[in-house]
Design a protein around this motif. Structure first.
Motif, short mmCIF file in Angstrom:
data_model
loop_
_atom_site.label_atom_id
_atom_site.label_comp_id
_atom_site.label_asym_id
_atom_site.label_seq_id
_atom_site.Cartn_x
_atom_site.Cartn_y
_atom_site.Cartn_z
N GLY A 222 1.44 -1.35 0.07
CA GLY A 222 -0.70 0.09 0.04
C GLY A 222 1.12 1.52 -0.22
N LEU A 223 1.85 1.44 1.08
CA LEU A 223 2.73 1.92 0.89
C LEU A 223 3.82 2.85 -1.12
N VAL A 224 3.48 1.74 -1.65
CA VAL A 224 5.04 1.39 -2.81
C VAL A 224 2.90 2.14 -3.54
N ILE A 225 1.83 1.89 -3.47
CA ILE A 225 1.16 1.93 -4.23
C ILE A 225 1.46 3.36 -4.41
N ALA A 226 1.13 4.14 -2.44
CA ALA A 226 1.00 5.87 -2.52
C ALA A 226 1.93 6.54 -2.87
N ALA A 227 2.95 5.71 -2.87
CA ALA A 227 4.94 6.83 -3.91
C ALA A 227 4.74 6.37 -5.05
N ILE A 228 3.86 5.56 -5.94
CA ILE A 228 3.30 5.41 -7.17
C ILE A 228 2.78 6.97 -7.87
N PHE B 113 2.37 9.45 -5.22
CA PHE B 113 2.33 10.71 -5.18
C PHE B 113 3.44 10.66 -6.63
N ILE B 114 4.23 10.42 -7.60
CA ILE B 114 4.77 10.28 -8.51
C ILE B 114 4.04 10.55 -10.10
N VAL B 115 2.56 9.99 -10.09
CA VAL B 115 2.11 10.45 -10.98
C VAL B 115 1.42 11.83 -11.17
N VAL B 116 1.30 12.40 -9.60
CA VAL B 116 0.27 13.60 -9.33
C VAL B 116 1.48 14.44 -10.05
N ALA B 117 2.87 14.27 -9.60
CA ALA B 117 3.61 15.14 -9.97
C ALA B 117 4.21 15.20 -11.10
N ASN B 118 4.67 13.81 -11.80
CA ASN B 118 4.51 14.29 -13.05
C ASN B 118 3.86 15.05 -14.40
N ALA B 119 2.36 14.76 -13.60
CA ALA B 119 1.42 15.58 -14.57
C ALA B 119 1.41 16.84 -13.89
N ALA B 120 1.57 17.33 -12.92
CA ALA B 120 1.96 18.54 -12.36
C ALA B 120 2.63 19.52 -13.12
N ILE C 280 -5.72 16.17 -3.14
CA ILE C 280 -6.69 15.84 -2.68
C ILE C 280 -6.92 14.30 -2.85
N LEU C 281 -6.77 13.72 -4.22
CA LEU C 281 -6.23 12.27 -4.70
C LEU C 281 -5.17 11.99 -3.43
N LEU C 282 -3.79 12.34 -3.08
CA LEU C 282 -2.78 11.78 -2.50
C LEU C 282 -3.41 11.29 -0.77
N VAL C 283 -4.19 12.67 -0.13
CA VAL C 283 -4.16 12.43 1.12
C VAL C 283 -5.35 11.36 1.02
N VAL C 284 -6.27 11.11 0.14
CA VAL C 284 -7.50 9.55 -0.22
C VAL C 284 -6.46 8.88 -0.24
N ILE C 285 -5.94 8.49 -0.59
CA ILE C 285 -4.86 7.66 -1.02
C ILE C 285 -4.04 7.07 0.44
N ILE C 286 -3.23 8.33 0.69
CA ILE C 286 -2.95 8.04 2.37
C ILE C 286 -4.00 7.12 3.50
N TRP C 287 -5.27 7.88 2.83
CA TRP C 287 -5.80 8.18 4.12
C TRP C 287 -6.64 6.47 4.09
#
Length: 116
Positions: free
Chosen positions: A59-65, A67-74, A100-107
């Motif tokens: 789950g932590l690896v999915i959250a890290a991925i 984060f990378i996808v959101v950062a790449n899109a931004a 918001i997506l990252l917060v939901v995934i971490i939650w």
């Protein structure tokens, strides 16, 4: 023939000495560490603990991925804004929705680790 016997004896001596060194090296290995979520009350509980730790790590690896996808899109959207192909509103939407997506995934990862 005599040379073959000589090498066979040397190989047997080398193999025997290697076994003695291996047994001495294995004697001082540390004990296997128990999983963080429990264990020690049997093989099944230990396996369950390792499985829970592995799923939490997944789950932590999915959250890290994510984060990378959101950062790449931004970053990509920012590049398009700099070229004039997109607006600052689109960039702001990417950043807000991504956060918001990252917060939901971490939650969700936190809740899933509590459920496990």
């Amino acid at each position: 023939m005599m040379l073959m016997t000589f090498f066979r004896n040397k190989f047997a001596l080398l193999a025997a000495s290697t076994l003695f060194y291996i047994s001495n090296a294995l004697a001082d290995l540390p004990a296997v560490e128990q999983p963080t979520s429990g264990g020690g009350s049997g093989t099944y509980a230990t396996f369950k603990g390792y499985l829970r730790d592995g799923l939490t790590l997944g789950g932590l690896v999915i959250a890290a991925i994510a984060f990378i996808v959101v950062a790449n899109a931004a970053i990509s959207c920012f590049h398009h804004v700099r070229q004039g192909k997109a607006t600052w509103t689109e960039f702001g939407a990417f950043v807000i929705v991504g956060a918001i997506l990252l917060v939901v995934i971490i939650w969700l990862v936190t809740k899933a680790s509590d459920i496990l």
